[in-house]
Design a protein around this motif. Sequence first.
Motif, PDB file in Angstrom:
ATOM      1  N   ILE A 119       0.841  -1.214   0.000  1.00 30.56           N
ATOM      2  CA  ILE A 119       0.000   0.000   0.000  1.00 30.56           C
ATOM      3  C   ILE A 119       0.868   1.253   0.000  1.00 30.56           C
ATOM      4  CG2 ILE A 119      -0.389  -0.094   2.523  1.00 30.56           C
ATOM      5  CD1 ILE A 119      -2.724   1.371  -0.207  1.00 30.56           C
ATOM      6  N   ASP A 120       1.981   1.221   0.713  1.00 29.01           N
ATOM      7  CA  ASP A 120       2.877   2.386   0.697  1.00 29.01           C
ATOM      8  C   ASP A 120       3.385   2.651  -0.722  1.00 29.01           C
ATOM      9  OD1 ASP A 120       2.565   2.771   3.402  1.00 29.01           O
ATOM     10  OD2 ASP A 120       4.515   1.944   3.959  1.00 29.01           O
ATOM     11  N   GLU A 121       3.756   1.582  -1.415  1.00 29.05           N
ATOM     12  CA  GLU A 121       4.278   1.748  -2.776  1.00 29.05           C
ATOM     13  C   GLU A 121       3.182   2.201  -3.742  1.00 29.05           C
ATOM     14  OE1 GLU A 121       7.604   1.370  -4.041  1.00 29.05           O
ATOM     15  OE2 GLU A 121       7.774   1.762  -1.899  1.00 29.05           O
ATOM     16  N   ILE A 122       1.986   1.674  -3.568  1.00 27.26           N
ATOM     17  CA  ILE A 122       0.884   2.103  -4.437  1.00 27.26           C
ATOM     18  C   ILE A 122       0.643   3.598  -4.267  1.00 27.26           C
ATOM     19  CG2 ILE A 122      -1.633   1.973  -4.727  1.00 27.26           C
ATOM     20  CD1 ILE A 122      -1.399  -1.051  -4.338  1.00 27.26           C
ATOM     21  N   LYS A 123       0.616   4.042  -3.023  1.00 26.41           N
ATOM     22  CA  LYS A 123       0.395   5.466  -2.775  1.00 26.41           C
ATOM     23  C   LYS A 123       1.530   6.310  -3.348  1.00 26.41           C
ATOM     24  CE  LYS A 123      -2.397   6.971  -0.398  1.00 26.41           C
ATOM     25  NZ  LYS A 123      -3.704   7.540  -0.774  1.00 26.41           N
ATOM     26  N   ALA A 124       2.730   5.741  -3.341  1.00 25.60           N
ATOM     27  CA  ALA A 124       3.900   6.535  -3.711  1.00 25.60           C
ATOM     28  C   ALA A 124       4.175   6.541  -5.207  1.00 25.60           C
ATOM     29  CB  ALA A 124       5.137   6.017  -2.971  1.00 25.60           C
ATOM     30  N   SER A 125       3.714   5.515  -5.920  1.00 27.86           N
ATOM     31  CA  SER A 125       4.239   5.388  -7.282  1.00 27.86           C
ATOM     32  C   SER A 125       3.247   5.015  -8.371  1.00 27.86           C
ATOM     33  CB  SER A 125       5.387   4.373  -7.298  1.00 27.86           C
ATOM     34  OG  SER A 125       4.908   3.088  -7.026  1.00 27.86           O
ATOM     35  N   VAL A 126       2.027   4.652  -8.054  1.00 30.87           N
ATOM     36  CA  VAL A 126       1.096   4.235  -9.113  1.00 30.87           C
ATOM     37  C   VAL A 126       0.332   5.453  -9.638  1.00 30.87           C
ATOM     38  CG1 VAL A 126      -0.898   2.794  -9.649  1.00 30.87           C
ATOM     39  CG2 VAL A 126       0.887   1.912  -8.149  1.00 30.87           C
ATOM     40  N   PRO A 127       0.271   5.607 -10.952  1.00 35.21           N
ATOM     41  CA  PRO A 127      -0.396   6.786 -11.527  1.00 35.21           C
ATOM     42  C   PRO A 127      -1.913   6.678 -11.468  1.00 35.21           C
ATOM     43  CG  PRO A 127       0.437   5.387 -13.278  1.00 35.21           C
ATOM     44  CD  PRO A 127       0.875   4.753 -11.982  1.00 35.21           C
ATOM     45  N   ILE A 128      -2.429   6.926 -10.271  1.00 39.23           N
ATOM     46  CA  ILE A 128      -3.879   6.999 -10.067  1.00 39.23           C
ATOM     47  C   ILE A 128      -4.164   8.346  -9.415  1.00 39.23           C
ATOM     48  CG2 ILE A 128      -5.851   6.035  -8.808  1.00 39.23           C
ATOM     49  CD1 ILE A 128      -4.522   3.293  -9.030  1.00 39.23           C
ATOM     50  N   TRP A 129      -5.063   9.096 -10.018  1.00 36.32           N
ATOM     51  CA  TRP A 129      -5.372  10.435  -9.515  1.00 36.32           C
ATOM     52  C   TRP A 129      -6.659  10.413  -8.727  1.00 36.32           C
ATOM     53  CZ3 TRP A 129      -3.922   9.271 -14.488  1.00 36.32           C
ATOM     54  CH2 TRP A 129      -2.623   9.682 -14.828  1.00 36.32           C
ATOM     55  N   LYS A 130      -6.718  11.304  -7.767  1.00 35.28           N
ATOM     56  CA  LYS A 130      -7.849  11.337  -6.846  1.00 35.28           C
ATOM     57  C   LYS A 130      -8.421  12.736  -6.794  1.00 35.28           C
ATOM     58  CE  LYS A 130      -6.595  10.941  -2.540  1.00 35.28           C
ATOM     59  NZ  LYS A 130      -6.099  10.245  -1.342  1.00 35.28           N
ATOM     60  N   LYS A 131      -9.721  12.835  -6.961  1.00 35.11           N
ATOM     61  CA  LYS A 131     -10.405  14.117  -6.800  1.00 35.11           C
ATOM     62  C   LYS A 131     -11.251  14.042  -5.539  1.00 35.11           C
ATOM     63  CE  LYS A 131     -12.323  16.518 -10.291  1.00 35.11           C
ATOM     64  NZ  LYS A 131     -13.272  16.779 -11.389  1.00 35.11           N
ATOM     65  N   GLU A 132     -11.057  15.006  -4.676  1.00 38.52           N
ATOM     66  CA  GLU A 132     -11.885  15.081  -3.481  1.00 38.52           C
ATOM     67  C   GLU A 132     -13.072  15.978  -3.763  1.00 38.52           C
ATOM     68  OE1 GLU A 132      -9.140  16.379  -0.492  1.00 38.52           O
ATOM     69  OE2 GLU A 132      -8.614  14.335   0.047  1.00 38.52           O
ATOM     70  N   VAL A 133     -14.252  15.456  -3.521  1.00 37.31           N
ATOM     71  CA  VAL A 133     -15.473  16.217  -3.747  1.00 37.31           C
ATOM     72  C   VAL A 133     -16.034  16.621  -2.391  1.00 37.31           C
ATOM     73  CG1 VAL A 133     -17.762  16.218  -4.793  1.00 37.31           C
ATOM     74  CG2 VAL A 133     -15.904  14.898  -5.847  1.00 37.31           C
ATOM     75  N   TYR A 134     -15.997  17.936  -2.135  1.00 42.19           N
ATOM     76  CA  TYR A 134     -16.493  18.476  -0.870  1.00 42.19           C
ATOM     77  C   TYR A 134     -17.920  18.968  -1.044  1.00 42.19           C
ATOM     78  CZ  TYR A 134     -11.440  18.810  -0.177  1.00 42.19           C
ATOM     79  OH  TYR A 134     -10.107  18.543  -0.110  1.00 42.19           O
ATOM     80  N   GLY A 135     -18.489  19.406   0.060  1.00 42.98           N
ATOM     81  CA  GLY A 135     -19.808  20.002  -0.016  1.00 42.98           C
ATOM     82  C   GLY A 135     -19.808  21.277  -0.851  1.00 42.98           C
ATOM     83  N   ASN A 136     -18.646  21.940  -0.923  1.00 45.89           N
ATOM     84  CA  ASN A 136     -18.606  23.248  -1.608  1.00 45.89           C
ATOM     85  C   ASN A 136     -17.492  23.315  -2.651  1.00 45.89           C
ATOM     86  OD1 ASN A 136     -16.496  23.146   0.104  1.00 45.89           O
ATOM     87  ND2 ASN A 136     -16.735  25.219   0.948  1.00 45.89           N
ATOM     88  N   GLY A 137     -17.240  22.224  -3.320  1.00 43.83           N
ATOM     89  CA  GLY A 137     -16.236  22.271  -4.382  1.00 43.83           C
ATOM     90  C   GLY A 137     -15.504  20.960  -4.503  1.00 43.83           C
ATOM     91  N   GLU A 138     -14.504  20.916  -5.365  1.00 45.48           N
ATOM     92  CA  GLU A 138     -13.751  19.684  -5.558  1.00 45.48           C
ATOM     93  C   GLU A 138     -12.349  20.029  -5.993  1.00 45.48           C
ATOM     94  OE1 GLU A 138     -16.619  18.093  -8.352  1.00 45.48           O
ATOM     95  OE2 GLU A 138     -15.180  18.386  -9.980  1.00 45.48           O
ATOM     96  N   VAL A 139     -11.409  19.092  -5.745  1.00 45.05           N
ATOM     97  CA  VAL A 139     -10.026  19.374  -6.099  1.00 45.05           C
ATOM     98  C   VAL A 139      -9.296  18.064  -6.383  1.00 45.05           C
ATOM     99  CG1 VAL A 139      -9.294  19.372  -3.668  1.00 45.05           C
ATOM    100  CG2 VAL A 139      -7.925  20.585  -5.362  1.00 45.05           C
ATOM    101  N   TRP A 140      -8.464  18.065  -7.429  1.00 47.93           N
ATOM    102  CA  TRP A 140      -7.607  16.914  -7.714  1.00 47.93           C
ATOM    103  C   TRP A 140      -6.475  16.882  -6.707  1.00 47.93           C
ATOM    104  CZ3 TRP A 140      -8.847  12.992 -10.633  1.00 47.93           C
ATOM    105  CH2 TRP A 140      -9.770  13.173 -11.663  1.00 47.93           C
TER     106      TRP A 140
END
Lengths: 177, 177
Positions: A119-140
């Motif tokens: 899991i440490d390596e996946i977080k550190a090196s795999v090209p997967i992007w995450k967008k956080e969707v909040y109640g008032n907006g979103e951000v990659w």
Amino acid sequence: MADEDRNLVEILEEHTEIDIAKYINYVSAPQAGAIATFSGTTRDTFDGKTVLELRYEAYVPMAIRCMKSICSSARSSWNLVSIAVAHRLGPVSVGKTSVFIAVSSVHRVDALDACKFVIDEIKASVPIWKKEVYGNGEVWKENSEFLERRKSCCGPKVKVVEEGDSGIGNNEVNQDL
Amino acid sequence: MADEDRNLVEILEEHTEIDIAKYINYVSAPQAGAIATFSGTTRDTFDGKTVLELRYEAYVPMAIRCMKSICSSARSSWNLVSIAVAHRLGPVSVGKTSVFIAVSSVHRVDALDACKFVIDEIKASVPIWKKEVYGNGEVWKENSEFLERRKSCCGPKVKVVEEGDSGIGNNEVNQDL
């Protein structure tokens, strides 16, 4: 059976939940005395903001190749029976699992340490992007571990900004699992 | 909710399989971003001998008390949401889970490290005895970790030898999970 045959690496399409029992069953074996797992789940807050869901995108062939490489690295450090890795794409609502890892081994220390490594390596090196969707907006977001490690197993992780896309957000912080 | 309310510690009667999904569900929470689990399973060989099954006995009130103490210790070292611990008694056939631990936390390092701590402590200090049943005999075992640690959280671990019981076997080695 070759080591390679006992790795299962999957990236799941949008709206497909991770079937944890399937991956635990995959790594179960008569010769294994230990199974360690890790689930990364969407939590409801980040930095004081209410999170509604996370959304994941990946360059799938590269992500799969990178995750397989991580499995090989784990096998070079620990004596493992089987490894299963699954990552969802698309929206993952609060409480749901976005990434799941299961590792089996004869003795428990191997499975436990390898699971953490994967899991440490996946977080550190795999090209997967995450967008956080909040109640008032979103951000990659990118993972802070990724930013700290300049060289990944798959080269630099760059989110391509498309038309109508808000692009890469503030990468200095992330919703660390 | 008090910390104590978010610990689930169970010892299961003979012939009751561990419902892994139940314990994972128990530790799942909107505020948790990570769930780490460990399954100890019966493996098919030990020291070159074919193992048919393991059989577990415990002094249940003391084992429960000891496992709860381990949960408290884990909470004193890591920031955890919930902990679930289950251990079977009686026979556990090859491939089946005898002990299962699930730990949830906001960040993954806490769940992963605490999960490892809890299984290590259970092996080292909880008064649960294990009999290995081979194709050609059987023997009571203690965990090597337990023997190494002279003081357990629940005092000395002594298997009472009853009439017709073969008693404590060779304790120098064990089927380490």
